[in-house]
Design a protein around this motif. Structure first.
Motif, PDB file in Angstrom:
ATOM      1  N   CYS A   1       2.642   9.606  10.875  1.00  0.00           N
ATOM      2  CA  CYS A   1       1.793   8.415  10.965  1.00  0.00           C
ATOM      3  C   CYS A   1       1.965   7.729  12.326  1.00  0.00           C
ATOM      4  O   CYS A   1       3.088   7.436  12.749  1.00  0.00           O
ATOM      5  N   LYS A   2       0.870   7.452  13.004  1.00  0.00           N
ATOM      6  CA  LYS A   2       0.923   6.838  14.332  1.00  0.00           C
ATOM      7  C   LYS A   2       0.678   5.332  14.299  1.00  0.00           C
ATOM      8  O   LYS A   2       1.058   4.624  15.232  1.00  0.00           O
ATOM      9  N   ASP A   3       0.033   4.864  13.251  1.00  0.00           N
ATOM     10  CA  ASP A   3      -0.215   3.431  13.128  1.00  0.00           C
ATOM     11  C   ASP A   3       1.028   2.755  12.545  1.00  0.00           C
ATOM     12  O   ASP A   3       1.449   3.067  11.425  1.00  0.00           O
ATOM     13  N   GLU A   4       1.614   1.842  13.287  1.00  0.00           N
ATOM     14  CA  GLU A   4       2.887   1.256  12.886  1.00  0.00           C
ATOM     15  C   GLU A   4       2.790   0.431  11.596  1.00  0.00           C
ATOM     16  O   GLU A   4       3.715   0.416  10.788  1.00  0.00           O
ATOM     17  N   THR A   5       1.669  -0.252  11.412  1.00  0.00           N
ATOM     18  CA  THR A   5       1.498  -1.044  10.189  1.00  0.00           C
ATOM     19  C   THR A   5       1.429  -0.145   8.962  1.00  0.00           C
ATOM     20  O   THR A   5       2.096  -0.387   7.943  1.00  0.00           O
ATOM     21  N   THR A   6       0.614   0.891   9.077  1.00  0.00           N
ATOM     22  CA  THR A   6       0.498   1.851   7.976  1.00  0.00           C
ATOM     23  C   THR A   6       1.823   2.546   7.720  1.00  0.00           C
ATOM     24  O   THR A   6       2.225   2.750   6.565  1.00  0.00           O
ATOM     25  N   LYS A   7       2.507   2.895   8.786  1.00  0.00           N
ATOM     26  CA  LYS A   7       3.798   3.569   8.663  1.00  0.00           C
ATOM     27  C   LYS A   7       4.811   2.688   7.936  1.00  0.00           C
ATOM     28  O   LYS A   7       5.557   3.160   7.068  1.00  0.00           O
ATOM     29  N   ALA A   8       4.822   1.405   8.264  1.00  0.00           N
ATOM     30  CA  ALA A   8       5.736   0.467   7.610  1.00  0.00           C
ATOM     31  C   ALA A   8       5.433   0.365   6.114  1.00  0.00           C
ATOM     32  O   ALA A   8       6.344   0.300   5.280  1.00  0.00           O
ATOM     33  N   ASP A   9       4.142   0.357   5.774  1.00  0.00           N
ATOM     34  CA  ASP A   9       3.748   0.301   4.367  1.00  0.00           C
ATOM     35  C   ASP A   9       4.195   1.565   3.621  1.00  0.00           C
ATOM     36  O   ASP A   9       4.660   1.490   2.479  1.00  0.00           O
ATOM     37  N   LEU A  10       4.034   2.708   4.272  1.00  0.00           N
ATOM     38  CA  LEU A  10       4.442   3.971   3.661  1.00  0.00           C
ATOM     39  C   LEU A  10       5.956   4.021   3.459  1.00  0.00           C
ATOM     40  O   LEU A  10       6.443   4.509   2.432  1.00  0.00           O
ATOM     41  N   GLN A  11       6.691   3.528   4.435  1.00  0.00           N
ATOM     42  CA  GLN A  11       8.151   3.499   4.323  1.00  0.00           C
ATOM     43  C   GLN A  11       8.609   2.586   3.190  1.00  0.00           C
ATOM     44  O   GLN A  11       9.536   2.925   2.435  1.00  0.00           O
ATOM     45  N   LYS A  12       7.931   1.446   3.074  1.00  0.00           N
ATOM     46  CA  LYS A  12       8.261   0.507   1.998  1.00  0.00           C
ATOM     47  C   LYS A  12       8.018   1.148   0.635  1.00  0.00           C
ATOM     48  O   LYS A  12       8.850   1.015  -0.292  1.00  0.00           O
ATOM     49  N   LYS A  13       6.904   1.846   0.496  1.00  0.00           N
ATOM     50  CA  LYS A  13       6.592   2.509  -0.761  1.00  0.00           C
ATOM     51  C   LYS A  13       7.599   3.616  -1.054  1.00  0.00           C
ATOM     52  O   LYS A  13       8.015   3.807  -2.213  1.00  0.00           O
ATOM     53  N   LEU A  14       8.013   4.346  -0.021  1.00  0.00           N
ATOM     54  CA  LEU A  14       8.994   5.409  -0.198  1.00  0.00           C
ATOM     55  C   LEU A  14      10.296   4.860  -0.774  1.00  0.00           C
ATOM     56  O   LEU A  14      10.849   5.407  -1.737  1.00  0.00           O
ATOM     57  N   ILE A  15      10.768   3.766  -0.188  1.00  0.00           N
ATOM     58  CA  ILE A  15      12.051   3.183  -0.583  1.00  0.00           C
ATOM     59  C   ILE A  15      11.975   2.499  -1.941  1.00  0.00           C
ATOM     60  O   ILE A  15      12.895   2.605  -2.762  1.00  0.00           O
ATOM     61  N   SER A  16      10.873   1.809  -2.191  1.00  0.00           N
ATOM     62  CA  SER A  16      10.783   0.994  -3.416  1.00  0.00           C
ATOM     63  C   SER A  16      10.231   1.740  -4.618  1.00  0.00           C
ATOM     64  O   SER A  16      10.490   1.351  -5.768  1.00  0.00           O
ATOM     65  N   GLU A  17       9.451   2.804  -4.380  1.00  0.00           N
ATOM     66  CA  GLU A  17       8.810   3.500  -5.490  1.00  0.00           C
ATOM     67  C   GLU A  17       9.108   4.990  -5.548  1.00  0.00           C
ATOM     68  O   GLU A  17       9.602   5.486  -6.564  1.00  0.00           O
ATOM     69  N   VAL A  18       8.791   5.690  -4.462  1.00  0.00           N
ATOM     70  CA  VAL A  18       8.815   7.151  -4.500  1.00  0.00           C
ATOM     71  C   VAL A  18      10.217   7.692  -4.793  1.00  0.00           C
ATOM     72  O   VAL A  18      10.402   8.488  -5.731  1.00  0.00           O
ATOM     73  N   LEU A  19      11.211   7.269  -4.013  1.00  0.00           N
ATOM     74  CA  LEU A  19      12.562   7.797  -4.201  1.00  0.00           C
ATOM     75  C   LEU A  19      13.200   7.336  -5.515  1.00  0.00           C
ATOM     76  O   LEU A  19      13.794   8.158  -6.230  1.00  0.00           O
TER      77      LEU A  19
END
Length: 228
Positions: A131-149
């Motif tokens: 992901c190159k868009d920093e805002t989108t990347k931050a959202d994806l990281q948040k979802k990874l930590i809070s939901e996916v894992l």
């Protein structure tokens, strides 16, 4: 005899002696989608030629491939060679063929289920990585930590508790399910992402269990050092 004593290395290819049927795995000189297939061959002590293409070689051979992508598996029986594509399809085919896909249909379904759940987590990791868009990347990281894992770890623990024995996820011996989870966690650790898994000691403990497999342990000692 360990893999170190059996391996033959020639240029970009590593071959392991074994069965009458001939298998050639073609991928790049990295782990990526090819490593899970290598692990199936290794753990089941099967012959395979580990063909690793350079970028230049890939460009010359791309048109040969069924979907113009890698990895592919070439299976040769007598004078006929057939080429198959898609990492997951190949790994599941070989796991069934070589006896690490569960002891019955229900266990086989569970193995496939775990494999695909791992694929969902890996997809999230890949999305973040590219992901190159920093805002989108931050959202994806948040979802990874809070939901996916957290969801995956809970799923992993429930399935292992209900259907596994001796620390394995499905049944009482190593299966493709274990290799898929191991490969994902191990790859993340190799990429310096240990912090992702520190909240989940059960997954780290499972990695250690799988690394105790003698054949896999030998492979880890001799496999080429490449990008993940």
């Amino acid at each position: 005899m360990g893999l170190k004593g059996l391996a033959r290395v020639s240029g970009s290819k590593i071959s392991f002696p074994g069965t009458m049927e001939s298998y050639r795995l073609t991928y790049f000189n990295k782990r990526g989608g090819g490593e899970i297939i290598r692990l199936v061959f290794v753990v089941t002590s099967q012959t395979f030629e580990d063909e690793r293409l350079t970028s230049e070689e890939w460009l010359k051979r791309k048109e040969e491939m069924p979907m113009k992508s890698l990895p592919v598996l070439h299976v040769k029986r007598e004078d006929k060679e057939t080429t198959f594509c898609q990492s997951g399809a190949i790994a599941k085919y070989l796991a069934k063929k070589f006896g690490i896909h569960g002891e019955n249909e229900d266990e086989g379904l569970l193995v496939d289920e775990v494999y695909d759940c791992v694929g969902d987590v890996r997809k999230s990791l890949v999305q973040i990585h590219f992901c190159k868009d920093e805002t989108t990347k931050a959202d994806l990281q948040k979802k990874l930590i809070s939901e996916v894992l957290p969801n995956f770890c809970q799923y992993f623990q429930r399935r292992k508790a209900s259907f596994g024995e001796g620390g394995y996820i499905v049944g009482g011996k190593i299966s493709l399910a274990d290799l898929a989870v191991f490969n994902m966690v191990d790859s993340c650790l190799e990429m310096g992402l240990k912090s992702l898994w520190q909240p989940y000691p059960e997954l780290l403990k499972h990695r250690e269990l799988i690394m105790e497999n003698e054949k896999l342990s030998d492979w880890l000692k001799i496999r080429p050092v490449t990008e993940v």
